[in-house]
Each structure stands twice: as C-alpha cells, then as structure tokens.
Design an enzyme around this catalytic site. Structure first.
Site, PDB file in Angstrom:
ATOM      1  N   ALA A 123      41.367  64.706 -41.210  1.00  0.00           N
ATOM      2  CA  ALA A 123      41.128  63.176 -41.834  1.00  0.00           C
ATOM      3  C   ALA A 123      42.136  62.310 -41.103  1.00  0.00           C
ATOM      4  CB  ALA A 123      41.407  63.271 -43.486  1.00  0.00           C
ATOM      5  N   PRO A 124      41.541  60.933 -41.013  1.00  0.00           N
ATOM      6  CA  PRO A 124      42.343  59.924 -40.428  1.00  0.00           C
ATOM      7  C   PRO A 124      43.537  59.708 -41.322  1.00  0.00           C
ATOM      8  CG  PRO A 124      40.063  59.386 -40.229  1.00  0.00           C
ATOM      9  CD  PRO A 124      40.186  60.638 -41.227  1.00  0.00           C
ATOM     10  N   GLY A 125      44.468  58.968 -40.616  1.00  0.00           N
ATOM     11  CA  GLY A 125      45.845  58.629 -41.367  1.00  0.00           C
ATOM     12  C   GLY A 125      47.095  59.580 -40.721  1.00  0.00           C
ATOM     13  N   ILE A 126      48.086  59.324 -41.347  1.00  0.00           N
ATOM     14  CA  ILE A 126      49.451  59.874 -41.082  1.00  0.00           C
ATOM     15  C   ILE A 126      49.328  61.433 -41.789  1.00  0.00           C
ATOM     16  CG2 ILE A 126      51.750  59.942 -41.406  1.00  0.00           C
ATOM     17  CD1 ILE A 126      51.726  56.837 -41.438  1.00  0.00           C
ATOM     18  N   LYS A 127      49.632  62.307 -41.067  1.00  0.00           N
ATOM     19  CA  LYS A 127      49.595  63.691 -41.569  1.00  0.00           C
ATOM     20  C   LYS A 127      50.800  63.831 -42.817  1.00  0.00           C
ATOM     21  CE  LYS A 127      47.450  66.212 -37.538  1.00  0.00           C
ATOM     22  NZ  LYS A 127      46.393  66.103 -38.390  1.00  0.00           N
ATOM     23  N   GLY A 128      50.369  64.345 -43.796  1.00  0.00           N
ATOM     24  CA  GLY A 128      51.142  64.612 -44.981  1.00  0.00           C
ATOM     25  C   GLY A 128      52.013  65.872 -44.437  1.00  0.00           C
ATOM     26  N   LYS A 174      41.451  69.176 -49.179  1.00  0.00           N
ATOM     27  CA  LYS A 174      42.828  68.967 -49.433  1.00  0.00           C
ATOM     28  C   LYS A 174      43.258  70.640 -49.571  1.00  0.00           C
ATOM     29  CE  LYS A 174      44.853  65.316 -51.189  1.00  0.00           C
ATOM     30  NZ  LYS A 174      45.049  64.262 -52.048  1.00  0.00           N
ATOM     31  N   ASP A 216      40.352  61.376 -58.950  1.00  0.00           N
ATOM     32  CA  ASP A 216      40.018  62.615 -59.674  1.00  0.00           C
ATOM     33  C   ASP A 216      39.658  63.466 -58.428  1.00  0.00           C
ATOM     34  OD1 ASP A 216      39.134  64.184 -61.460  1.00  0.00           O
ATOM     35  OD2 ASP A 216      37.021  63.466 -62.153  1.00  0.00           O
TER      36      ASP A 216
END
Length: 576
Positions: free
Chosen positions: A316-321, A337, A372
C-alpha cells in the site's frame, strides 16, 4: 439414536441456537427506543457492545454443543455434507435465510480450526438473491407531499410516537417544511408527483434517534433523514439531511453500528441502497448491526472482483509501518493488514496486545474517527495475483503467518479495512485551502476520540487517512489506549542551562506520562501546516486540555459528537 438422523439433529442444534440468537438480537435492539425515551445513554452504549458480543458467545456455545453431539464424527466430511443439506432444507423458507447461512458458516469454521474456506461444506456463495422474501405490508410509510408541507410533516411525526414529550413540535415542523421547500426550489421542481417514504423502524445510536427515508420526486430519489435528539426539555429534530454525502457520513464504516429493528434484513438493505448508492451491500449490513453477515457479503464481493480483474496485490502507498505489513489491490477499495513477527524499536507492544487493540476498537464507540475492520483467519489468495516484491516482504517480515505453495498464499491472520489516502500523502499535493480543511479534520478526529476515552498514542500524520468525503480517520491501533489511563504533564523548567541543553530529560518520565507541549516537534513537519494546526487546535498542545477531558470522562459525561456538519443543524441555520 437413529444414526441416519444425526445430520438432521445437528442442523437443528445450529438452527435452534440461531433462532435464539436472532430473538436476543431483536430484544436488545428493541430496548434502544426505551433507553432513548429515558435518556439512558450509557445503556444504549452497553446494548451496542452486548449485541456485538452476543454473536461470538452464541457461536461458541453452539459449536461446543455440535462437537459434543457428533463425537468421533465431528470432522467427517460426509456427515457435514448431510448437515449442510438438512440445514438448507430447513431454512429454505426463512425470511432471514441469508443471516442463518452466515451463522452456520461461523459454527462450521469454529468446529474446524485452521480451516480456510470449504466451498462444498460452507455457504461461500449466496444461495439466492434473498429478495424472494418480502414483508406482507411495506416496511416504510408513504406520505404524499402537498403544499403547504407542514401538514405532511405533522403527519410524519404522528407515525413515530415516544413515551416522552417533544420540546416544540410546531417549531420543528416549520424548520423541516422550510428546508424541504428550499430543497425543491433548488431542484427547480414544480411537479405534483412527490412523496416521502420513511422506514418504519427508527435507527438509534449514542444519543440520537434517526427517522430514515427518501424523498421521491417522480422517479428520482434523495435521502430524507431526520436526526432526533432528547434533551432535558424534550425530543426535537436537530436537522433534516437531504444530500447523499451527509447521509453517507452517518452510515460510515468508521461509526458504530445502529440499533434498528428489522425482520428481513435484505429488504431494509435494499431500501438503504436507494439513498446510499456509494455504499456496498456489506457496509450496509454492517451499519444495521449484522456485521458478521456484512463480512460474508464483503468476501463474496471480493471473490467476484478477483474473478473480473487481473491486477496484482502490491504494498500500500505510504510510509511502511513498524507493526503491520499493509498491501492492497489497486482496483479494489480495501487494504489488507498482516501483523509482523517482530517489531523493531521503539515499539514495545506484543502481537497479543495488537490483536487486543483491534478487538477494543471493534466494540468501542468509533465516533466516526476510527476505521472498522474485519478479521480473517487462514485467508487464501492465488499466488500469481501477488507481486514478487510483496511476497518477499511477507516472507521476510511475517514468515510465521504465511503458507506458500506454487499456486496459493495462505495468511493465518489478516485484517481488512476500507482504503484511505494517508494524511501525510494527501498533504503533499493539497492546496493551502485543502490542507486547512483536512488539518482541521485531523484535530477534530483527535478531540472526538478523546471525548470517547480513546488516546491514539501515535498521532503522526501517517497513521490517519482521508476518506472520499475528506473526513480524517485514524487507522493505526497498536498504541491506542484509554485516555483516562494516561498522565498528562507539563515539562518542569530546567534548573540551569546545562540541563536545558542536555540530550536527556532532566525530569522523571513514567510509562504512561505524556507531555503535550512536545507534540509540535514531531506531529507535523511542515511549518505552514503546523501553523494551521496551532491556530485551529492549539489547545491540544496543552496538558490542561487533556486533563479537562479526563475530568469530564471521570464524571461520566458523554460529550455530544454530531455525525453531520454543524452548519446543517437547525440551531445554526435559524440562529437559535
């Protein structure tokens, strides 16, 4: 015992417990009107939680009965094949057949730990449209619009009686009639074939009751929703909502489920789809409290989507968690997730704690600010739909949860959520006006979560998403906690310049200590964005704000949070 009747008896154990579940579900739901009349807001919240746990508890109890009854035959495929056949025959004329099938699936899965999906022994695909079941009388009132509109609106209120007085019914009739007249003028509608169709069942959540319906003008429809509040002086209409986006927000996936009494859920969902065309069937089942069936419908939709598309799952786009691997299918509006096997510093939570946080959010009041999610176990994907980079990431960071074959990828524990644009990415391309709007939303999200006793813990922009309606929603739960458990402090002054310039704090810091004046240093990097936040929500940088909220929570105060725009409230429109 007649051995040939064992499958029939098992089918009726499941069906009998489903009937008990459905009756208890309706009984809890029916209490909502009584609690609204009594202004028992804590009771409504307790009922919402009880209804969620009811399903899990009943399925667990049914599973124990079935396994004990079957004994050595508990995993015998031929027996379960006959059980399903008998169950199908018994529910064929049930008006809640679709919900009963989901209940059966839950019992079957609980009886077969480690199982993914069994096409032969489960109701993986729908057994019909479920539209063959209709109420013998309509589930909605029909009121024809005749000018002056106040006659129709007075008739409307006569359809919904309460064991509590209205604060000023004539005033509310005027406000609704006036708003409706303005709406028709804006549409340039001068026809004489107009009506309002209103679901007979009221929708209850938190401190509000909602009259839900549609405005029909010839063959076109608009939402028609009246939120009712109950204050010390009585019940009153807070506004009337006539736009799809405003009503969509009320039924959002980031809100708690409604308490609404329905006999044929599919019939109510079909009605709601006419006023909420952007909502999926699964989302609508969720919204009216059948979240397990909503999960079933979502899964069936997902299988159909996979069949019709060819794109691959990607990160997914974005900073990896640090805690989750997050991936998505570009053509599908959800993210998936997976909890990593190991969390690098500074994360201190365990996998068990992360799962508990997600469970907490599923039962807590999400107040429109927490996404949710549906949890799946042993979810199987086709391997060729995954990019090689994603497969490598999964095997590197979560190997204990991945079972890889030449043809499939099985993930033992997975969360599925609606996809949003990470707030930090949204701000990278936002105009200053768009940035101000979502930063205001970001501050409201933090405050509204605090109002229901939730502290996000990690409030970085990357942990919030922007929805289609540009609402800001929190979706990273590994550090979430109850606000009242934290100790909000002011940083004590340094004794001298050496202490002030030291890289280490000169004061003691406990595990639950929070220093809000430190927030500006790490929450928002860009100065112009930080300045907007400081102007709109600067009080979040003070310990006093948080301590004041804690005090209200300790006094059992329930803060009013409206799921629609403040400017739509009659008190704002008519300057009350």
């Amino acid at each position: 015992m007649f051995e040939k009747l064992i499958p029939y008896d098992v089918a009726h154990i499941i069906l009998g417990d489903y009937t008990i579940y459905h009756r208890e579900y309706k009984r809890i739901t029916k209490r909502a009107k009584i609690r609204f009349e009594r202004r028992d807001w804590k009771g409504i919240q307790a009922d919402s939680n009880e209804r969620i746990t009811l399903y899990r508890d009943m399925v667990g109890s049914t599973t124990e009965k079935v396994l004990e009854f079957l004994g050595e035959n508990r995993h015998h495929r031929d027996t379960w094949h006959m059980v399903k056949q008998m169950f199908t025959e018994e529910i064929f004329n049930f008006n809640s057949r679709n919900i009963a099938e989901t209940y059966y699936n839950s019992v079957f899965r609980h009886s077969h730990k480690g199982l993914s999906v069994d096409e032969e022994l489960m109701y993986v695909q729908a057994t019909g449209t479920y539209r063959e079941f209709k109420s013998r009388v309509p589930i909605y009132h029909t009121l024809y619009l005749l000018e002056p509109f106040h006659h129709t609106i007075r008739q409307l209120f006569a359809c919904y009686t309460f064991d509590a007085p209205y604060e000023d019914l004539e005033r509310d009739i005027f406000y609704i009639s006036d708003t409706l007249e303005k709406k028709l003028k804006s549409l340039n509608y001068h026809g004489n074939n107009s009506r309002i169709e209103l679901l007979k069942a009221l929708f209850f959540r938190n401190k509000a009751a909602y009259i839900v319906g549609r405005l029909m003008l010839e063959e076109h429809s608009w939402p028609f929703v009246i939120p009712l509040l109950h204050k010390e002086k009585g019940i009153f209409a807070d506004t009337v909502l006539l736009e799809i986006n405003d009503v969509s927000s009320i039924f959002g996936y980031n809100r708690s489920y409604f308490l609404t009494d329905t006999d044929i859920a599919s019939e109510m969902v079909d009605f709601l789809r006419t006023i909420l065309p952007t909502k999926s069937m699964g989302e609508l089942y969720n919204s009216i409290g059948f979240e397990k069936h909503g999960k079933t419908v979502m899964f069936r939709d997902f299988l159909r989507h996979l069949y019709m598309t060819e794109d691959k799952f990607i990160s997914a786009p974005g900073i990896k968690g640090l805690v989750m691997i997050v991936f998505t299918l570009p053509s599908y509006p959800f993210v998936f997730k997976v909890i990593k096997d190991r969390f690098p510093a500074p994360k201190k939570v365990t996998e068990k704690e992360v799962k508990e946080k997600y469970q907490l959010v599923s039962t807590h009041d999400r107040v429109g600010r927490m996404a949710d999610s549906h949890m799946f176990e042993n979810f199987v994907f086709e391997r060729d739909r995954f990019s090689e980079e994603l497969i490598e990431e999964l095997l590197e960071d979560a190997p204990s949860k991945i079972l890889l074959t030449d043809e499939t990828i099985q993930i033992t524990h997975l969360y599925v959520e609606k996809r949003m644009v990470p707030l930090n990415l949204y701000l990278e391309t936002a105009t200053i006006e768009e940035a101000e709007e979502v930063i205001n939303e970001y501050g409201k999200a933090i405050k509204q979560m605090a109002a229901v006793n939730i502290f996000p813990g990690d409030m970085l922009l990357k942990n919030f998403g922007v929805t289609r309606l540009r609402r800001v929603v929190f979706y990273d739960y590994d550090e979430i906690g109850f606000l009242t458990d934290y100790n909000f402090r002011i940083i004590p002054p340094a004794r001298d310049i050496e202490q002030e310039m030291s890289g280490e704090p000169w004061y003691s810091v406990g595990p639950m200590d929070v220093f809000p004046e430190e927030f500006p240093r790490f929450l928002i990097g860009r100065k112009e964005i930080r300045d907007i936040f400081q102007r709109l929500h600067g009080n979040l940088f003070t310990a006093k704000y948080w301590i004041d909220v804690q005090e209200r929570l300790k006094r059992d105060e329930l803060v009013d949070v409206y799921p629609y725009r403040q400017r739509l409230r009659f008190s704002k429109v008519y300057n009350l």
